[in-house]
Design a protein around this motif. Structure first.
Motif, PDB file in Angstrom:
ATOM      1  N   GLU A   6     131.915  39.584  79.919  1.00  0.00           N
ATOM      2  CA  GLU A   6     132.483  39.558  79.132  1.00  0.00           C
ATOM      3  C   GLU A   6     131.910  37.471  78.881  1.00  0.00           C
ATOM      4  O   GLU A   6     130.812  36.747  79.755  1.00  0.00           O
ATOM      5  CB  GLU A   6     133.833  38.126  79.435  1.00  0.00           C
ATOM      6  CG  GLU A   6     133.951  39.608  79.477  1.00  0.00           C
ATOM      7  CD  GLU A   6     134.509  39.610  81.224  1.00  0.00           C
ATOM      8  OE1 GLU A   6     135.772  40.282  81.525  1.00  0.00           O
ATOM      9  OE2 GLU A   6     133.688  39.378  81.615  1.00  0.00           O
ATOM     10  N   CYS A  22     132.824  41.595  74.995  1.00  0.00           N
ATOM     11  CA  CYS A  22     132.097  42.274  76.142  1.00  0.00           C
ATOM     12  C   CYS A  22     130.532  43.280  75.745  1.00  0.00           C
ATOM     13  O   CYS A  22     130.707  44.228  75.342  1.00  0.00           O
ATOM     14  CB  CYS A  22     132.964  42.702  76.764  1.00  0.00           C
ATOM     15  SG  CYS A  22     133.539  43.420  78.172  1.00  0.00           S
ATOM     16  N   TRP A  39     141.035  43.444  75.639  1.00  0.00           N
ATOM     17  CA  TRP A  39     140.635  41.956  76.393  1.00  0.00           C
ATOM     18  C   TRP A  39     142.394  41.629  76.782  1.00  0.00           C
ATOM     19  O   TRP A  39     143.418  42.419  75.993  1.00  0.00           O
ATOM     20  CB  TRP A  39     140.739  40.925  74.927  1.00  0.00           C
ATOM     21  CG  TRP A  39     139.816  40.938  74.738  1.00  0.00           C
ATOM     22  CD1 TRP A  39     139.168  41.824  73.394  1.00  0.00           C
ATOM     23  CD2 TRP A  39     137.522  40.812  74.904  1.00  0.00           C
ATOM     24  NE1 TRP A  39     137.642  41.755  73.258  1.00  0.00           N
ATOM     25  CE2 TRP A  39     137.487  40.792  74.343  1.00  0.00           C
ATOM     26  CE3 TRP A  39     137.878  39.336  76.316  1.00  0.00           C
ATOM     27  CZ2 TRP A  39     135.865  40.541  74.573  1.00  0.00           C
ATOM     28  CZ3 TRP A  39     136.676  39.285  76.412  1.00  0.00           C
ATOM     29  CH2 TRP A  39     135.587  39.227  75.862  1.00  0.00           C
ATOM     30  N   ARG A  41     144.181  38.816  79.414  1.00  0.00           N
ATOM     31  CA  ARG A  41     144.682  36.913  80.258  1.00  0.00           C
ATOM     32  C   ARG A  41     145.554  37.305  80.803  1.00  0.00           C
ATOM     33  O   ARG A  41     146.303  37.771  80.516  1.00  0.00           O
ATOM     34  CB  ARG A  41     144.325  35.856  78.895  1.00  0.00           C
ATOM     35  CG  ARG A  41     146.105  35.696  78.206  1.00  0.00           C
ATOM     36  CD  ARG A  41     146.270  35.336  76.602  1.00  0.00           C
ATOM     37  NE  ARG A  41     147.522  35.185  75.710  1.00  0.00           N
ATOM     38  CZ  ARG A  41     147.231  34.396  74.400  1.00  0.00           C
ATOM     39  NH1 ARG A  41     146.098  34.065  73.786  1.00  0.00           N
ATOM     40  NH2 ARG A  41     148.213  34.558  73.911  1.00  0.00           N
ATOM     41  N   ARG A  48     148.749  40.768  84.311  1.00  0.00           N
ATOM     42  CA  ARG A  48     147.971  40.090  82.740  1.00  0.00           C
ATOM     43  C   ARG A  48     148.625  40.741  81.588  1.00  0.00           C
ATOM     44  O   ARG A  48     148.830  41.962  80.912  1.00  0.00           O
ATOM     45  CB  ARG A  48     146.287  40.696  83.125  1.00  0.00           C
ATOM     46  CG  ARG A  48     145.358  39.819  84.300  1.00  0.00           C
ATOM     47  CD  ARG A  48     144.192  40.558  84.263  1.00  0.00           C
ATOM     48  NE  ARG A  48     143.799  39.113  85.768  1.00  0.00           N
ATOM     49  CZ  ARG A  48     142.460  40.796  86.163  1.00  0.00           C
ATOM     50  NH1 ARG A  48     141.020  41.754  85.778  1.00  0.00           N
ATOM     51  NH2 ARG A  48     142.139  39.488  87.379  1.00  0.00           N
ATOM     52  N   TYR A  96     140.106  35.302  79.930  1.00  0.00           N
ATOM     53  CA  TYR A  96     140.034  36.325  79.319  1.00  0.00           C
ATOM     54  C   TYR A  96     139.038  36.943  80.190  1.00  0.00           C
ATOM     55  O   TYR A  96     138.074  37.367  80.507  1.00  0.00           O
ATOM     56  CB  TYR A  96     139.462  35.798  77.943  1.00  0.00           C
ATOM     57  CG  TYR A  96     140.402  35.064  76.946  1.00  0.00           C
ATOM     58  CD1 TYR A  96     140.952  33.209  77.412  1.00  0.00           C
ATOM     59  CD2 TYR A  96     141.011  36.273  75.988  1.00  0.00           C
ATOM     60  CE1 TYR A  96     142.257  33.046  76.891  1.00  0.00           C
ATOM     61  CE2 TYR A  96     141.995  35.240  75.176  1.00  0.00           C
ATOM     62  CZ  TYR A  96     142.732  34.213  75.896  1.00  0.00           C
ATOM     63  OH  TYR A  96     143.317  33.506  74.549  1.00  0.00           O
ATOM     64  N   TYR A  97     139.261  38.339  80.307  1.00  0.00           N
ATOM     65  CA  TYR A  97     139.253  39.335  80.745  1.00  0.00           C
ATOM     66  C   TYR A  97     138.778  40.528  79.723  1.00  0.00           C
ATOM     67  O   TYR A  97     139.853  40.893  79.371  1.00  0.00           O
ATOM     68  CB  TYR A  97     140.432  39.812  82.255  1.00  0.00           C
ATOM     69  CG  TYR A  97     139.844  38.587  83.293  1.00  0.00           C
ATOM     70  CD1 TYR A  97     140.554  37.480  83.008  1.00  0.00           C
ATOM     71  CD2 TYR A  97     139.233  38.595  84.556  1.00  0.00           C
ATOM     72  CE1 TYR A  97     140.978  37.397  84.031  1.00  0.00           C
ATOM     73  CE2 TYR A  97     139.112  38.055  84.909  1.00  0.00           C
ATOM     74  CZ  TYR A  97     140.302  36.464  85.117  1.00  0.00           C
ATOM     75  OH  TYR A  97     140.706  36.382  86.092  1.00  0.00           O
ATOM     76  N   CYS A  98     137.670  41.087  79.928  1.00  0.00           N
ATOM     77  CA  CYS A  98     137.703  42.541  79.034  1.00  0.00           C
ATOM     78  C   CYS A  98     137.904  43.514  80.042  1.00  0.00           C
ATOM     79  O   CYS A  98     137.437  43.436  81.179  1.00  0.00           O
ATOM     80  CB  CYS A  98     136.298  42.431  78.819  1.00  0.00           C
ATOM     81  SG  CYS A  98     135.688  44.511  78.579  1.00  0.00           S
ATOM     82  N   TRP A 121     137.012  46.812  85.072  1.00  0.00           N
ATOM     83  CA  TRP A 121     137.063  44.826  84.602  1.00  0.00           C
ATOM     84  C   TRP A 121     135.766  44.206  84.544  1.00  0.00           C
ATOM     85  O   TRP A 121     135.249  44.124  85.380  1.00  0.00           O
ATOM     86  CB  TRP A 121     138.374  44.367  85.475  1.00  0.00           C
ATOM     87  CG  TRP A 121     139.450  45.092  85.212  1.00  0.00           C
ATOM     88  CD1 TRP A 121     139.860  46.346  85.691  1.00  0.00           C
ATOM     89  CD2 TRP A 121     140.166  44.714  84.628  1.00  0.00           C
ATOM     90  NE1 TRP A 121     142.021  46.648  85.024  1.00  0.00           N
ATOM     91  CE2 TRP A 121     142.295  45.350  84.965  1.00  0.00           C
ATOM     92  CE3 TRP A 121     140.778  43.740  83.939  1.00  0.00           C
ATOM     93  CZ2 TRP A 121     143.086  45.101  83.564  1.00  0.00           C
ATOM     94  CZ3 TRP A 121     142.443  43.726  82.939  1.00  0.00           C
ATOM     95  CH2 TRP A 121     143.300  45.068  82.849  1.00  0.00           C
ATOM     96  N   GLN A 123     134.379  40.197  84.720  1.00  0.00           N
ATOM     97  CA  GLN A 123     134.479  38.925  85.140  1.00  0.00           C
ATOM     98  C   GLN A 123     135.419  38.030  85.094  1.00  0.00           C
ATOM     99  O   GLN A 123     135.996  36.899  85.321  1.00  0.00           O
ATOM    100  CB  GLN A 123     133.544  38.136  85.998  1.00  0.00           C
ATOM    101  CG  GLN A 123     132.693  39.518  87.371  1.00  0.00           C
ATOM    102  CD  GLN A 123     133.419  39.493  88.348  1.00  0.00           C
ATOM    103  OE1 GLN A 123     133.680  39.192  88.552  1.00  0.00           O
ATOM    104  NE2 GLN A 123     134.109  40.900  88.951  1.00  0.00           N
ATOM    105  N   GLY A 124     135.239  37.733  83.485  1.00  0.00           N
ATOM    106  CA  GLY A 124     136.361  36.413  83.081  1.00  0.00           C
ATOM    107  C   GLY A 124     135.087  35.841  82.188  1.00  0.00           C
ATOM    108  O   GLY A 124     134.543  35.230  82.695  1.00  0.00           O
TER     109      GLY A 124
END
Length: 131
Positions: A6, A22, A39, A41, A48, A96-98, A121, A123-124
């Motif tokens: 990301e 991402c 996405w 969070r 999440r 925020y994570y993809c 996932w 790393q954000g």
């Protein structure tokens, strides 16, 4: 092995905009086009929270809290995912994570926004919105 990275996070004032990206690597374009992306969070006291999702057919889903403000899109040729975030609020502050799930069909909007249904996932990237 698919990897997700990301970028695009940062600090903005309330009402501002950010564009998260991402990038997927270790996957062919054909496989990526068969992958549902999303996405997430963190959410207090639970796993999440799903923010936005786009499946392999292009169907999109949004959390009620971001609907009308955020837009998710994908470019299968570039193997990239984007989250355009407008009218940001302090409560949008989060990492925020993809996430990705290949060769999978989601049968409900809730499923598209459920973290346990994704198995890859990133790393954000941090988003901070000040009042």
């Amino acid at each position: 092995q698919v990897q997700l990275v990301e970028s695009g996070g940062g600090s903005v004032q309330s009402g501002g905009s950010l564009r998260l990206s991402c990038a997927a690597s270790g996957v062919s374009g054909v496989t990526y086009s068969d992958t549902s992306m999303s996405w997430f969070r963190p959410a207090p006291g639970k796993e999440r929270e799903g923010v936005a999702a786009i499946d392999k057919n292009g169907f999109t889903e949004y959390a009620h809290s971001v609907s009308g403000r955020f837009t998710i899109s994908r470019d299968n040729t570039e193997r990239s995912l984007t989250l355009q975030m407008n009218s940001l609020k302090p409560e949008d502050t989060a990492m925020y994570y993809c996430a990705a799930r290949s060769s999978w069909t989601f049968y409900s909007p809730v499923a598209r926004l459920t973290a346990r249904n994704y198995n890859v996932w990133g790393q954000g990237t941090q988003v901070t919105v000040s009042a």
